[in-house]
Write a protein that holds these residues in place. Sequence first.
Motif, PDB file in Angstrom:
ATOM      1  N   UNK A 138       0.810  -1.216   0.000  1.00 49.53           N
ATOM      2  CA  UNK A 138       0.000   0.000   0.000  1.00 49.53           C
ATOM      3  C   UNK A 138       0.838   1.259   0.000  1.00 49.53           C
ATOM      4  N   UNK A 139       0.197   2.356   0.380  1.00 48.37           N
ATOM      5  CA  UNK A 139       0.856   3.659   0.365  1.00 48.37           C
ATOM      6  C   UNK A 139       1.986   3.740   1.389  1.00 48.37           C
ATOM      7  N   UNK A 140       1.844   3.031   2.509  1.00 51.14           N
ATOM      8  CA  UNK A 140       2.875   3.087   3.540  1.00 51.14           C
ATOM      9  C   UNK A 140       4.217   2.614   3.040  1.00 51.14           C
ATOM     10  N   UNK A 141       4.214   1.560   2.237  1.00 56.78           N
ATOM     11  CA  UNK A 141       5.470   1.052   1.687  1.00 56.78           C
ATOM     12  C   UNK A 141       6.113   2.058   0.754  1.00 56.78           C
ATOM     13  N   UNK A 142       5.326   2.703  -0.080  1.00 51.39           N
ATOM     14  CA  UNK A 142       5.865   3.670  -1.047  1.00 51.39           C
ATOM     15  C   UNK A 142       6.472   4.875  -0.331  1.00 51.39           C
ATOM     16  N   UNK A 143       5.762   5.400   0.664  1.00 48.56           N
ATOM     17  CA  UNK A 143       6.275   6.556   1.397  1.00 48.56           C
ATOM     18  C   UNK A 143       7.532   6.181   2.179  1.00 48.56           C
ATOM     19  N   UNK A 144       7.557   4.963   2.734  1.00 53.87           N
ATOM     20  CA  UNK A 144       8.736   4.517   3.490  1.00 53.87           C
ATOM     21  C   UNK A 144       9.955   4.389   2.592  1.00 53.87           C
ATOM     22  N   UNK A 145       9.777   3.865   1.393  1.00 56.69           N
ATOM     23  CA  UNK A 145      10.897   3.761   0.449  1.00 56.69           C
ATOM     24  C   UNK A 145      11.465   5.147   0.145  1.00 56.69           C
ATOM     25  N   UNK A 146      10.585   6.103  -0.095  1.00 65.01           N
ATOM     26  CA  UNK A 146      11.053   7.461  -0.387  1.00 65.01           C
ATOM     27  C   UNK A 146      11.764   8.057   0.822  1.00 65.01           C
ATOM     28  N   UNK A 147      11.191   7.881   2.021  1.00 66.26           N
ATOM     29  CA  UNK A 147      11.802   8.444   3.228  1.00 66.26           C
ATOM     30  C   UNK A 147      13.170   7.832   3.489  1.00 66.26           C
ATOM     31  N   UNK A 148      13.319   6.530   3.275  1.00 67.61           N
ATOM     32  CA  UNK A 148      14.623   5.886   3.472  1.00 67.61           C
ATOM     33  C   UNK A 148      15.652   6.391   2.468  1.00 67.61           C
ATOM     34  N   UNK A 149      15.213   6.676   1.262  1.00 65.46           N
ATOM     35  CA  UNK A 149      16.140   7.219   0.279  1.00 65.46           C
ATOM     36  C   UNK A 149      16.485   8.668   0.523  1.00 65.46           C
ATOM     37  N   UNK A 150      15.597   9.403   1.218  1.00 65.39           N
ATOM     38  CA  UNK A 150      15.792  10.837   1.434  1.00 65.39           C
ATOM     39  C   UNK A 150      16.689  11.121   2.629  1.00 65.39           C
ATOM     40  N   UNK A 151      16.511  10.379   3.721  1.00 60.54           N
ATOM     41  CA  UNK A 151      17.183  10.789   4.954  1.00 60.54           C
ATOM     42  C   UNK A 151      18.691  10.555   4.909  1.00 60.54           C
ATOM     43  N   UNK A 152      19.157   9.642   4.051  1.00 62.00           N
ATOM     44  CA  UNK A 152      20.599   9.374   3.992  1.00 62.00           C
ATOM     45  C   UNK A 152      21.386  10.568   3.460  1.00 62.00           C
ATOM     46  N   UNK A 153      21.057  11.145   2.283  1.00 59.54           N
ATOM     47  CA  UNK A 153      21.823  12.329   1.851  1.00 59.54           C
ATOM     48  C   UNK A 153      21.673  13.514   2.786  1.00 59.54           C
ATOM     49  N   UNK A 154      20.503  13.668   3.410  1.00 53.70           N
ATOM     50  CA  UNK A 154      20.338  14.746   4.389  1.00 53.70           C
ATOM     51  C   UNK A 154      21.307  14.542   5.549  1.00 53.70           C
TER      52      UNK A 154
END
Length: 244
Positions: A138-154
């Motif tokens: 569902x949507x939770x998996x998609x948002x989690x994938x994006x968040x995991x990819x975002x927080x590393x470069x930050x």
Amino acid sequence: MTLVASRPAVGAPARRRRLRPGSRIRFGFLAGPLLLLVLWAAASATGLLDPRFLSAPWTVVTTAADLTESGRLQSNLLASVQRVALGLAFGVPLGTLLALVSGLSRWGEALIDGPIQIKRAIPALALMPLLILWLGIGEGMKVTVIALGVFVPIYIHTHNGLRGIDARYVELAETVGLGRGVFIRKVVLPRALPGFLLGMRFAVTTAWLYLVVAELINSTTGIGYRNRRQCSGLQTGGEADQPA
């Protein structure tokens, strides 16, 4: 008899070689994309580029106009923007908080930096099977994938900015007796801001990349969903498919 040493003949000064690339070209950043567009149009017009593999630029424009007129482009783009916004809303504060804890404390660095460096070596897309198992499709998996990819470069770039603070500023803050909160607000955050902004640049790009891949799985809206539908019908932009 006086001997006068003869002076060496002084010729014209040697011309200094220019080692700099020269003055900045105004709007030079548009030259590369415009050249690619011209080559694309020329290859399409002469038939060198098969439209089954890549449609002509004018075909892409007319198809985009048809999708916009029907409202399908806006609705799918809005769905993708919402997922990216949620991923950034979770990933950016998480990466910033972890960077502050790790950058301002040796114990924080010892506990946090190692696992994040390990996560840095593992693309978030490689974790999708586990995320599907844990969170479903569902949507939770998609948002989690994006968040995991975002927080590393930050985290990486903000942490580098914190570690790059000149020790003289820290010594000066200790000399004038700044408190912890004032030190963070007046010294740490301004010096870490360039690294944070650089991380945001990479984070936004990463978010859109991971979004398209995540939307290929059980999505009924979004840019990735549109790509999957077009590919399933072997359509590269020649004509827009009908709504489901």
